[in-house]
Design a protein around this motif. Structure first.
Motif, PDB file in Angstrom:
ATOM      1  N   TRP A 183     -28.475 -19.861  21.429  1.00 23.47           N
ATOM      2  CA  TRP A 183     -27.477 -19.437  20.456  1.00 23.47           C
ATOM      3  C   TRP A 183     -26.178 -20.197  20.692  1.00 23.47           C
ATOM      4  N   GLU A 185     -21.724 -20.475  19.430  1.00 16.13           N
ATOM      5  CA  GLU A 185     -20.562 -19.883  18.776  1.00 16.13           C
ATOM      6  C   GLU A 185     -19.780 -20.983  18.079  1.00 16.13           C
ATOM      7  N   GLN A 289     -21.388 -16.610  15.096  1.00 12.49           N
ATOM      8  CA  GLN A 289     -22.423 -16.817  16.109  1.00 12.49           C
ATOM      9  C   GLN A 289     -23.726 -17.185  15.408  1.00 12.49           C
ATOM     10  N   SER A 551     -26.002 -12.396  23.424  1.00  9.59           N
ATOM     11  CA  SER A 551     -25.148 -12.114  22.275  1.00  9.59           C
ATOM     12  C   SER A 551     -25.434 -10.719  21.720  1.00  9.59           C
TER      13      SER A 551
END
Length: 673
Positions: A183, A185, A289, A551
């Protein structure tokens, strides 16, 4: 002889010109459309042939307050002059006034007799009924030109006529991507500069990639983050934003308005044209995100509409701190990943449950369900015939065994959808308008026969969603937007059902098949919650998985979407539970928005709005602007209205201020009263 001939020629030409300009058929156009016979093929054919001319005539009536100096039946300037000069009490049909009206006829509006404003509203409604679209959107260039050429007070919020308008310059845009393996940001920072004379609103309508979530919003007049966001219920946030905008103060609002569709508004971007000693700018930050896509890269937000804001080759664009060339789009569609590792499973504890994120399986996108493909035959689809034919061709070649595929057509003034022997429409078949209410009523007759309904349509379908009606459908609805555009306003009760029953808004044939495949996979596996990007989310027990999902925002979004899909939003307690998780995770959801407020008074307003019973109820915003029609110089009122006195006073103060800025000083000491 030559002089007399030339004079005669000029006289004849002017006479011809006068009578040509004096001839107006506004009343006939309005009357013919009001009494239009849709059952007559001849009438339809005549309308299609004359459509460009009729469209132009309706636009002329809509812009009558800007294109004419008054109404033929209401002009009274000569009568008032004679009354005031000779202290007379004249009748309405004073002979001097009648002569004046005839001479000035080319400059005066001659309509139905109901009044120019009434005709204007009727023309707008008829335009939308016959041309299946908002007149302010489809004719925005002509309307914008009329507004700019004549004094008119536009509303402060960016509306339909502000689409694509260049009022606020995007001076700098910075994108920073921090990768965390599976993931990332993304931080968007934009700097706005308004070179104009009045405060403006920046408006973005955009779509997030699959598996993405909005996690932050900040606003400032300096390069430092000064004002941070609050997560509030969608109805309360909307009402406070609109109230603060009317007070010309600083708010920003970020809200979800559809499946993966979001709306960002920032107000005010302060003007700089009159401020020679200042250089006021507005700074905005937005955090997103992202989950890594199935292809292994990062998909970024896609802009679907912008209002007032613009950029060009002078816009400074930074990507991860490095200056690069700014593309024509809002931001790049994809960014390559610098981290390449084998996908693995993760766990996270959330809302008293354990969620497992595992590598998503390959989806089988061949069609194995009963599917009804419905074609929108409204007038606006006429301009999308080529794209519609491409979409139909893709459906024709599908391997539909062992289930079957049928084609239908939905249109205006029908009770139900009509089955087609051949999936093809002639140009003459596209007529009238079709609203969401009409469509839902028409498909009620076939819902029980099919597993999925795919509707080939465009955004005009959602134009009339302000009308009160009960939203009800039983099967997943997939709205294939053949024009590639998304609607800007959707009813919240319709979205609730769409999330629960299944369905979405898509722009390609492949996307439809993928979404149907995802729906079928989720339906068959009870513990499977979602398929997002490269990951499949499921419910699990406490496992031995060592890796924790980092997250919370991404996981919270998955859980909230699952709760909505299960219908866990129908009671006050369920809504409060969903909103509480959104506040805890600091994310935007269908029920929770982000709002940036700049002082304690605004925060107090939000607190009061949050305590109201309708804090989750949000009004649909169409973007239609209420324009201020200019005053006719030939129509005299006895006493100026209070608003006119206020405008006169404001204009006088602005003139004095202008001279003061130029260095002029006034001395009234010698004036005696």
């Amino acid at each position: 002889v030559h002089a007399l001939s030339l004079s005669a020629l000029v006289l004849v030409f002017n006479t011809f010109l006068f009578f040509s300009l004096s001839s107006q058929n506004h009343a006939q156009v309005l009357e013919s459309l009001k009494n239009f016979d849709e059952s007559s093929p001849e009438a339809k054919q005549a309308f299609i042939e004359d459509a460009p001319k009729i469209r132009k005539q309706l636009l002329n009536i809509y812009l009558a307050p800007y294109r004419y100096l008054g109404e033929f039946d209401r002009v009274n300037v000569m009568k008032v002059i004679y009354e005031e000069s000779f202290d007379l009490d004249l009748k309405q049909d004073f002979w001097v006034q009648r002569i004046f009206n005839q001479v000035a006829r080319p400059l005066l509006y001659v309509g139905s007799g109901e009044g120019m404003i009434q005709d204007q509203h009727l023309a707008r409604n008829l335009y939308e009924e016959f041309f299946d679209g908002e007149i302010q959107e489809l004719e925005r260039e002509a309307i914008r030109h009329a507004v700019q050429a004549t004094y008119s007070r536009e509303q402060r919020e960016a509306g339909l006529i502000n689409i694509g308008e260049e009022k606020v310059f995007l001076e700098k845009q910075s994108l920073d991507l921090k990768e965390h393996g599976y993931w990332a940001e993304l931080t968007l920072n934009e700097v706005y500069f308004n070179p104009g004379h009045q405060q403006e609103e920046v408006f973005y309508h955009f779509k997030l990639p699959e598996g993405a979530v909005l996690t932050g919003l900040w606003l400032s007049e300096t390069p430092k983050k000064t004002h941070a966001f609050q997560v509030a219920t969608r109805g309360a946030a909307q009402r406070v934003y609109k109230s603060v905008v009317r007070q010309r103060q600083d708010p920003a609002l970020l809200e979800q308005v559809g499946p993966r569709l979001y709306r960002l508004r920032v107000f005010p971007i302060f003007p700089n044209a009159w401020e020679t000693k200042q250089n006021r700018k507005m700074y905005l930050w937005m955090n997103v995100q992202l989950l890594k896509s199935a292809e292994g890269d990062w998909n970024l937000p896609i802009l679907t509409e912008k209002r007032n804001v613009y950029w060009n080759d002078k816009t400074e664009f930074l990507l991860n701190g490095e200056v690069v060339k700014k593309s024509a789009s809002w931001m790049p569609e994809h960014l390559a990943s610098s981290v390449h590792e084998e996908a693995k499973s993760f766990k996270i504890s959330l809302a008293n449950h354990t969620l497992i994120a595992s590598p998503a399986p390959d989806l089988e996108t061949s069609l194995k369900s009963n599917v009804a493909v419905v074609i929108d035959s409204s007038f606006s689809m006429f301009s999308h015939q080529e794209k519609l034919e491409e979409a139909l061709a893709a459906w024709r070649i599908l391997n539909i065994k062992p289930k079957h595929l049928d084609f239908f057509v939905a249109g205006s003034k029908q009770d139900k959808v009509l089955k087609l022997a051949s999936p093809h429409l002639d140009p003459s078949d596209f007529f009238g308008n079709l609203s969401l209410k009409d469509f839902l009523q028409e498909i009620s007759s076939i819902q029980d026969q099919y597993d999925h309904i795919v509707f080939l349509t465009d955004k005009s379908l959602f134009r009339e969603n302000l009308k009160n009606f009960e939203v009800a459908f039983k099967k997943p609805l997939w709205f294939y937007m053949v024009d590639g555009a998304y609607p800007r306003s959707l009813r919240d009760d319709f979205l609730d059902q769409l999330y629960t029953q299944g369905g979405s808004l898509v722009t390609s044939h492949e996307e439809v098949l993928r979404e149907i495949a995802k729906y079928e996979a989720l339906r068959k596996t009870l513990k499977l919650l979602a398929l997002e990007g490269a990951y499949a989310w499921s419910l699990g027990e406490q496992t031995d998985l060592a890796s924790e999902f980092e997250s919370k925002a991404l996981a919270a979004q998955v859980w909230i979407k699952h709760q909505i899909k299960e219908g866990a939003y129908k009671t006050k307690e369920e809504l409060e539970s969903i909103h509480a998780l959104a506040k805890e995770a600091k994310i935007v959801t269908p029920y929770s928005s982000m709002i940036v407020l700049v002082n304690e008074t605004q925060k107090k307003m939000l607190e009061e709005a949050e305590n109201s019973k309708d804090r989750f109820k949000r009004e649909v915003e169409t973007g239609r602007e209420i324009l201020t029609n200019p005053q006719s110089p030939f129509e005299v009122t006895a006493v100026p209205e209070p608003e006119e006195w206020a405008l006169i006073l404001v204009a006088f103060i602005l003139i004095l201020f202008h001279f003061y800025k130029k260095g002029y000083r006034f001395n009234f000491s010698g004036i005696k009263f």
